[in-house]
Design a protein around this motif. Structure first.
Motif, short mmCIF file in Angstrom:
data_model
loop_
_atom_site.label_atom_id
_atom_site.label_comp_id
_atom_site.label_asym_id
_atom_site.label_seq_id
_atom_site.Cartn_x
_atom_site.Cartn_y
_atom_site.Cartn_z
N ALA A 1 41.00 28.57 34.63
CA ALA A 1 40.30 28.52 33.35
C ALA A 1 39.05 29.40 33.32
CB ALA A 1 39.91 27.08 33.03
N SER A 2 38.63 29.86 34.48
CA SER A 2 37.39 30.62 34.56
C SER A 2 37.56 32.09 34.20
CB SER A 2 36.81 30.54 35.98
OG SER A 2 36.50 29.21 36.35
N TRP A 3 38.77 32.63 34.36
CA TRP A 3 38.96 34.06 34.16
C TRP A 3 38.52 34.52 32.78
CZ3 TRP A 3 39.59 36.60 38.47
CH2 TRP A 3 40.29 36.03 39.54
N HIS A 4 38.88 33.77 31.76
CA HIS A 4 38.63 34.24 30.39
C HIS A 4 37.16 34.09 29.99
CE1 HIS A 4 38.78 29.95 29.25
NE2 HIS A 4 38.05 30.32 28.24
N THR A 5 36.36 33.42 30.81
CA THR A 5 34.94 33.26 30.46
C THR A 5 34.12 34.49 30.82
OG1 THR A 5 34.25 32.31 32.60
CG2 THR A 5 35.16 30.79 30.97
N LEU A 6 34.69 35.39 31.63
CA LEU A 6 33.95 36.57 32.09
C LEU A 6 34.07 37.72 31.09
CD1 LEU A 6 35.07 36.45 35.80
CD2 LEU A 6 32.67 36.44 35.07
N GLN A 7 32.98 38.44 30.93
CA GLN A 7 33.06 39.67 30.15
C GLN A 7 33.74 40.74 31.01
OE1 GLN A 7 29.27 41.38 29.22
NE2 GLN A 7 28.41 41.02 31.23
N ALA A 8 34.17 41.82 30.38
CA ALA A 8 34.85 42.90 31.09
C ALA A 8 33.99 43.39 32.26
CB ALA A 8 35.16 44.05 30.14
N GLY A 9 34.60 43.48 33.44
CA GLY A 9 33.88 43.91 34.62
C GLY A 9 33.09 42.84 35.30
N VAL B 1 38.49 42.01 35.42
CA VAL B 1 37.25 41.61 36.09
C VAL B 1 37.40 41.82 37.60
CG1 VAL B 1 36.76 39.92 34.28
CG2 VAL B 1 37.97 39.19 36.34
N ARG B 2 36.36 41.48 38.35
CA ARG B 2 36.38 41.55 39.80
C ARG B 2 36.39 40.14 40.38
NH1 ARG B 2 31.05 43.62 40.91
NH2 ARG B 2 30.61 42.79 38.83
N ALA B 3 36.88 40.01 41.62
CA ALA B 3 36.92 38.70 42.25
C ALA B 3 36.73 38.84 43.75
CB ALA B 3 38.26 38.01 41.97
N ARG B 4 35.97 37.91 44.34
CA ARG B 4 35.75 37.94 45.79
C ARG B 4 35.69 36.51 46.31
NH1 ARG B 4 30.78 41.67 47.43
NH2 ARG B 4 31.69 41.26 49.49
N PHE B 5 36.13 36.35 47.55
CA PHE B 5 36.04 35.07 48.23
C PHE B 5 34.75 35.05 49.05
CE2 PHE B 5 37.46 32.17 51.78
CZ PHE B 5 37.46 31.01 51.00
N VAL B 6 34.03 33.95 48.98
CA VAL B 6 32.73 33.86 49.64
C VAL B 6 32.91 33.40 51.08
CG1 VAL B 6 30.45 32.77 49.59
CG2 VAL B 6 31.63 33.31 47.43
N PRO C 1 40.46 33.86 45.34
CA PRO C 1 41.00 34.26 44.04
C PRO C 1 42.01 35.38 44.16
CG PRO C 1 38.83 35.20 44.35
CD PRO C 1 39.08 34.33 45.55
N SER C 2 42.94 35.42 43.22
CA SER C 2 43.99 36.42 43.19
C SER C 2 43.44 37.74 42.68
CB SER C 2 45.14 35.95 42.30
OG SER C 2 45.99 37.02 41.95
N GLN C 3 43.62 38.80 43.47
CA GLN C 3 43.19 40.12 43.02
C GLN C 3 44.06 40.62 41.86
OE1 GLN C 3 40.36 41.65 44.01
NE2 GLN C 3 40.04 39.76 45.18
N ALA C 4 45.33 40.24 41.87
CA ALA C 4 46.21 40.62 40.77
C ALA C 4 45.75 39.96 39.47
CB ALA C 4 47.65 40.23 41.08
N ARG C 5 45.35 38.69 39.58
CA ARG C 5 44.88 37.96 38.38
C ARG C 5 43.57 38.57 37.89
NH1 ARG C 5 44.20 36.36 34.26
NH2 ARG C 5 44.29 34.26 33.36
N ALA C 6 42.72 38.98 38.81
CA ALA C 6 41.46 39.61 38.42
C ALA C 6 41.72 40.92 37.68
CB ALA C 6 40.60 39.85 39.66
N GLN C 7 42.65 41.72 38.20
CA GLN C 7 42.97 42.99 37.56
C GLN C 7 43.53 42.76 36.16
OE1 GLN C 7 45.76 45.36 39.77
NE2 GLN C 7 45.27 47.24 38.66
N GLN C 8 44.36 41.73 36.06
CA GLN C 8 44.95 41.40 34.76
C GLN C 8 43.86 41.02 33.75
OE1 GLN C 8 47.27 37.81 34.82
NE2 GLN C 8 48.49 38.41 33.05
N ALA C 9 42.82 40.33 34.22
CA ALA C 9 41.74 39.88 33.34
C ALA C 9 40.68 40.95 33.13
CB ALA C 9 41.10 38.62 33.92
#
Length: 308
Positions: free
Chosen positions: A220-228, A248-253, A238-246
């Motif tokens: 549910a968090s993906w759509h809350t982010l602005q582009a980039g 945005v960027r994603a990283r595991f802490v 997080p899935s890098q494929a899902r991030a690319q689709q949205a």
């Protein structure tokens, strides 16, 4: 000394309170008489064998990463500490853990506890505090005016993250359950949203999301982010494929223990809300409550008074 030992992977019942030798102090180490040890989800995951493939620990071992206590000996190359210093630390998981009366910890992983901070509060801070710092300072590089969504804001990592993000000048939106909303608001969140209203969040312009939960909450968090924008996750990568689709960027802490960061957290007077303080002999109960989601928050174990 007395220490909780795990002789084989399994349920909470595999933990035993045993007598073991006090560990030797290396050249760059502190030997700390532990007063309190924090309990974290990674502790019961290690005990159950859920992390055996990524973090192997030879049997038997003592669980625990977070601790607070008094320096009783130190290696010859240690600088910046003295005997009888009150210290806390997030001990490297390669070594034996903090559910013990004495722990050896590299001096680089420890920080002195300010006089106004108790051993119990200090023991609760290291792992969640350094995870929040790694995410928001090192990875997100938050700036004043950044818009941040904290998922799981009532938890240990989320609660520290709310406080830290506000101190860094961000606008903080926090997600929490109904009965935790007032407490999260008291931590400084600008806006608190209720999970009870569902995960269709009315947000579209976040610069950063810190997800401490995973699963449906992360989705549910993906759509809350602005582009980039940047999604940071502490629980589920997080899935890098899902991030690319949205878009945005994603990283595991991934958090490593650093005494300098811990000192900064203490100086900023960041705190972790405590739910339970239990004697070390009740470590199995703490794990049982944690695994069942019944702890109510951060737990800390107290070591028995040491009779010399």
């Amino acid at each position: 000394m007395k220490a909780i030992r795990i002789l084989a992977y399994g349920g909470p019942e595999v933990m035993q309170l045993n007598e073991v030798p006090i560990p030797d102090c290396g050249p760059g180490d502190l030997l700390v008489r532990v007063v309190a040890a924090g309990v974290n989800p990674v502790d019961w995951k290690l005990r159950a064998g859920a992390m055996a493939g990524t973090l192997h620990k030879p049997m038997p071992f003592t669980p625990g990463q977070d601790g607070a206590g008094v320096v009783v000996a130190m290696g010859g190359s240690v600088q910046g500490f003295a005997l009888e210093d009150r210290v806390c630390f997030y001990a490297d998981t390669v070594q034996d853990g903090t559910y013990a009366e004495y722990v050896v910890v590299p001096a680089t992983q420890a920080a002195r506890i300010p006089p106004e901070v108790s051993f119990v509060d200090a023991a609760a801070l290291p792992t969640p505090g350094q995870a929040a710092w790694t995410a928001l300072v090192d990875m997100a590089q938050l700036k004043p005016g950044s818009r941040v969504l904290i998922q799981g804001a009532a938890g240990a990592v989320g609660g520290v993250a709310v406080q830290l993000a506000k101190q860094l000048g961000a606008y903080v939106v926090a997600m929490a359950s109904t009965n935790s909303m007032a407490r999260v608001k008291s931590l400084g969140a600008d806006q608190v949203l209720d999970y009870g209203s569902g995960l269709g969040l009315p947000l579209r312009d976040m610069d950063v999301v810190l997800d401490t939960i995973g699963g449906l909450v992360q989705e549910a968090s993906w759509h809350t982010l602005q582009a980039g924008g940047l999604l940071l996750a502490t629980s589920v990568a997080p899935s890098q494929a899902r991030a690319q689709q949205a878009g945005v960027r994603a990283r595991f802490v991934m958090t490593r223990p650093r005494g300098s960061v811990l000192a900064s957290l203490l100086q900023r007077q960041l705190r972790v809300e405590l739910a339970r303080v239990l004697p070390m002999a009740d470590a199995a109960l703490a794990h049982r409550l944690g695994e069942r989601g019944q702890a109510g928050g951060k737990m800390v174990l107290l070591m028995p008074p040491r009779v010399l």
